[in-house]
Design a protein around this motif. Structure first.
Motif, PDB file in Angstrom:
ATOM      1  N   ASN A  15       5.878 -15.629  -2.854  1.00  0.00           N
ATOM      2  CA  ASN A  15       4.842 -15.650  -1.524  1.00  0.00           C
ATOM      3  C   ASN A  15       4.416 -14.050  -1.681  1.00  0.00           C
ATOM      4  N   VAL A  16       5.085 -13.140  -1.821  1.00  0.00           N
ATOM      5  CA  VAL A  16       4.615 -11.624  -1.911  1.00  0.00           C
ATOM      6  C   VAL A  16       3.541 -11.454  -2.840  1.00  0.00           C
ATOM      7  N   HIS A  17       3.878 -12.263  -4.185  1.00  0.00           N
ATOM      8  CA  HIS A  17       2.935 -11.854  -5.226  1.00  0.00           C
ATOM      9  C   HIS A  17       1.704 -12.596  -4.809  1.00  0.00           C
ATOM     10  N   GLN A  18       1.676 -13.757  -4.216  1.00  0.00           N
ATOM     11  CA  GLN A  18       0.390 -14.349  -3.931  1.00  0.00           C
ATOM     12  C   GLN A  18      -0.554 -13.748  -2.842  1.00  0.00           C
ATOM     13  N   CYS A  19       0.617 -13.252  -1.788  1.00  0.00           N
ATOM     14  CA  CYS A  19      -0.292 -12.471  -0.724  1.00  0.00           C
ATOM     15  C   CYS A  19      -1.042 -11.047  -1.360  1.00  0.00           C
ATOM     16  N   ILE A  20      -0.250 -10.597  -2.183  1.00  0.00           N
ATOM     17  CA  ILE A  20      -0.891  -9.178  -2.667  1.00  0.00           C
ATOM     18  C   ILE A  20      -2.174  -9.743  -3.668  1.00  0.00           C
ATOM     19  N   SER A  21      -2.097 -10.767  -4.349  1.00  0.00           N
ATOM     20  CA  SER A  21      -3.047 -10.862  -5.391  1.00  0.00           C
ATOM     21  C   SER A  21      -4.310 -11.512  -4.419  1.00  0.00           C
ATOM     22  N   SER A  22      -3.985 -12.280  -3.367  1.00  0.00           N
ATOM     23  CA  SER A  22      -5.120 -12.693  -2.510  1.00  0.00           C
ATOM     24  C   SER A  22      -5.771 -11.585  -1.827  1.00  0.00           C
ATOM     25  N   ALA A  23      -5.032 -10.404  -1.446  1.00  0.00           N
ATOM     26  CA  ALA A  23      -5.718  -9.247  -0.969  1.00  0.00           C
ATOM     27  C   ALA A  23      -6.403  -8.443  -1.904  1.00  0.00           C
ATOM     28  N   ARG A  24      -5.936  -8.481  -3.161  1.00  0.00           N
ATOM     29  CA  ARG A  24      -6.780  -7.907  -4.114  1.00  0.00           C
ATOM     30  C   ARG A  24      -8.270  -8.647  -4.371  1.00  0.00           C
ATOM     31  N   LYS A  25      -8.146  -9.723  -4.567  1.00  0.00           N
ATOM     32  CA  LYS A  25      -9.172 -10.665  -4.405  1.00  0.00           C
ATOM     33  C   LYS A  25     -10.367 -10.275  -3.319  1.00  0.00           C
ATOM     34  N   ARG A  26      -9.797  -9.959  -2.022  1.00  0.00           N
ATOM     35  CA  ARG A  26     -10.601  -9.698  -0.881  1.00  0.00           C
ATOM     36  C   ARG A  26     -11.098  -8.213  -0.734  1.00  0.00           C
ATOM     37  N   LEU A  65       0.860  -1.311  -0.191  1.00  0.00           N
ATOM     38  CA  LEU A  65       0.281   0.112   0.029  1.00  0.00           C
ATOM     39  C   LEU A  65       0.946   1.266   0.034  1.00  0.00           C
ATOM     40  N   GLN A  66       2.205   1.166   0.554  1.00  0.00           N
ATOM     41  CA  GLN A  66       3.095   2.248   0.551  1.00  0.00           C
ATOM     42  C   GLN A  66       3.812   2.208  -0.915  1.00  0.00           C
ATOM     43  N   ARG A  67       3.309   1.359  -1.755  1.00  0.00           N
ATOM     44  CA  ARG A  67       3.854   1.455  -3.141  1.00  0.00           C
ATOM     45  C   ARG A  67       5.423   0.558  -3.411  1.00  0.00           C
ATOM     46  N   VAL A  68       5.648   0.253  -2.148  1.00  0.00           N
ATOM     47  CA  VAL A  68       7.132  -0.662  -2.316  1.00  0.00           C
ATOM     48  C   VAL A  68       6.733  -1.806  -3.144  1.00  0.00           C
ATOM     49  N   ARG A  69       7.587  -2.003  -3.942  1.00  0.00           N
ATOM     50  CA  ARG A  69       7.772  -3.246  -4.926  1.00  0.00           C
ATOM     51  C   ARG A  69       7.609  -4.576  -4.509  1.00  0.00           C
ATOM     52  N   PRO A  70       7.112  -5.459  -5.144  1.00  0.00           N
ATOM     53  CA  PRO A  70       7.145  -6.605  -4.679  1.00  0.00           C
ATOM     54  C   PRO A  70       8.558  -7.380  -4.369  1.00  0.00           C
ATOM     55  N   ALA A  71       9.484  -7.199  -5.107  1.00  0.00           N
ATOM     56  CA  ALA A  71      10.801  -7.672  -5.009  1.00  0.00           C
ATOM     57  C   ALA A  71      11.415  -7.065  -3.870  1.00  0.00           C
ATOM     58  N   GLU A  72      11.125  -5.600  -3.730  1.00  0.00           N
ATOM     59  CA  GLU A  72      11.916  -5.212  -2.559  1.00  0.00           C
ATOM     60  C   GLU A  72      11.185  -5.293  -1.088  1.00  0.00           C
ATOM     61  N   ILE A  73       9.923  -5.829  -1.105  1.00  0.00           N
ATOM     62  CA  ILE A  73       8.881  -6.498  -0.137  1.00  0.00           C
ATOM     63  C   ILE A  73       9.825  -7.886   0.338  1.00  0.00           C
ATOM     64  N   ALA A  74       9.932  -8.587  -0.679  1.00  0.00           N
ATOM     65  CA  ALA A  74      10.607  -9.813  -0.478  1.00  0.00           C
ATOM     66  C   ALA A  74      11.906  -9.766   0.165  1.00  0.00           C
ATOM     67  N   HIS A  75      12.658  -8.992  -0.570  1.00  0.00           N
ATOM     68  CA  HIS A  75      14.004  -8.724   0.131  1.00  0.00           C
ATOM     69  C   HIS A  75      14.083  -7.912   1.594  1.00  0.00           C
ATOM     70  N   GLN A  76      13.398  -7.094   1.956  1.00  0.00           N
ATOM     71  CA  GLN A  76      13.214  -6.498   3.206  1.00  0.00           C
ATOM     72  C   GLN A  76      12.966  -7.586   4.256  1.00  0.00           C
ATOM     73  N   LEU A  77      11.736  -8.485   3.835  1.00  0.00           N
ATOM     74  CA  LEU A  77      11.271  -9.391   4.715  1.00  0.00           C
ATOM     75  C   LEU A  77      11.922 -10.966   4.737  1.00  0.00           C
ATOM     76  N   TYR A  78      12.912 -11.043   3.823  1.00  0.00           N
ATOM     77  CA  TYR A  78      13.751 -12.137   3.459  1.00  0.00           C
ATOM     78  C   TYR A  78      12.743 -13.419   3.180  1.00  0.00           C
ATOM     79  N   ILE A  79      11.836 -13.188   2.196  1.00  0.00           N
ATOM     80  CA  ILE A  79      10.920 -14.414   1.901  1.00  0.00           C
ATOM     81  C   ILE A  79      10.979 -14.297   0.280  1.00  0.00           C
ATOM     82  N   ASP A  80      10.409 -15.538  -0.200  1.00  0.00           N
ATOM     83  CA  ASP A  80      10.290 -15.670  -1.665  1.00  0.00           C
ATOM     84  C   ASP A  80       9.479 -14.545  -2.077  1.00  0.00           C
TER      85      ASP A  80
END
Length: 107
Positions: free
Chosen positions: A31-42, A13-28
Motif C-alpha cells: 500500500n505504501v509503494h502504491q501510494c508513493i507511485s500514485s503521488a509521483r504520477k500526480r 518526502l523526509q526520505r523515510v524508506r517505504p518499509a519503515e513507513i509501513a512499519h510506523q503506520l501498521y500497513i501493508d
C-alpha cells in the motif's frame, strides 16, 4: 487524498524508506509503494529509494519472535520469573536455553 496517504507522502518526502513507513503506520508495504507511485504520477517529487544490498550473514539477530504457550503455563512462568526478579520473557529464554544446551550436552 486520505489522511493516511498524506502521512505516507510526508514521510516519503523526509526520505523515510517505504518499509519503515509501513512499519510506523501498521500497513501493508504494498500500500505504501502504491501510494508513493500514485503521488509521483500526480507530479509530487518523491525521491526514489535505492534498495540496500545487505549481507544476510551480517544482519543482526531479531530481537524477538513469539512462542505461544497455554495460559496456565504462562501463569506459572510469570510467577517463577517474579520470584527471581525477572520478566516472563527473560525467564522463558533462560529455561529454553538451559533445556536445549542440556539436551545437547547429554547426548
Amino acid at each position: 487524498m486520505s489522511a493516511q496517504s498524506d502521512k505516507i507522502i510526508a514521510l516519503a518526502l523526509q526520505r523515510v524508506r517505504p518499509a519503515e513507513i509501513a512499519h510506523q503506520l501498521y500497513i501493508d508495504p504494498a500500500n505504501v509503494h502504491q501510494c508513493i507511485s500514485s503521488a509521483r504520477k500526480r507530479g509530487i517529487e518523491i525521491p526514489h529509494f535505492i534498495k540496500s544490498r545487505r549481507d544476510p550473514a551480517n544482519e543482526p539477530e531479531p530481537l524477538a519472535q513469539q512462542v505461544v504457550v497455554p495460559v496456565r503455563l504462562f501463569s506459572m512462568l510469570a510467577t517463577a520469573a517474579a520470584a527471581k526478579g525477572k520478566t516472563p520473557s527473560e525467564m522463558a529464554a533462560k529455561l529454553i536455553e538451559n533445556g536445549l544446551l542440556g539436551e545437547f550436552t547429554h547426548q
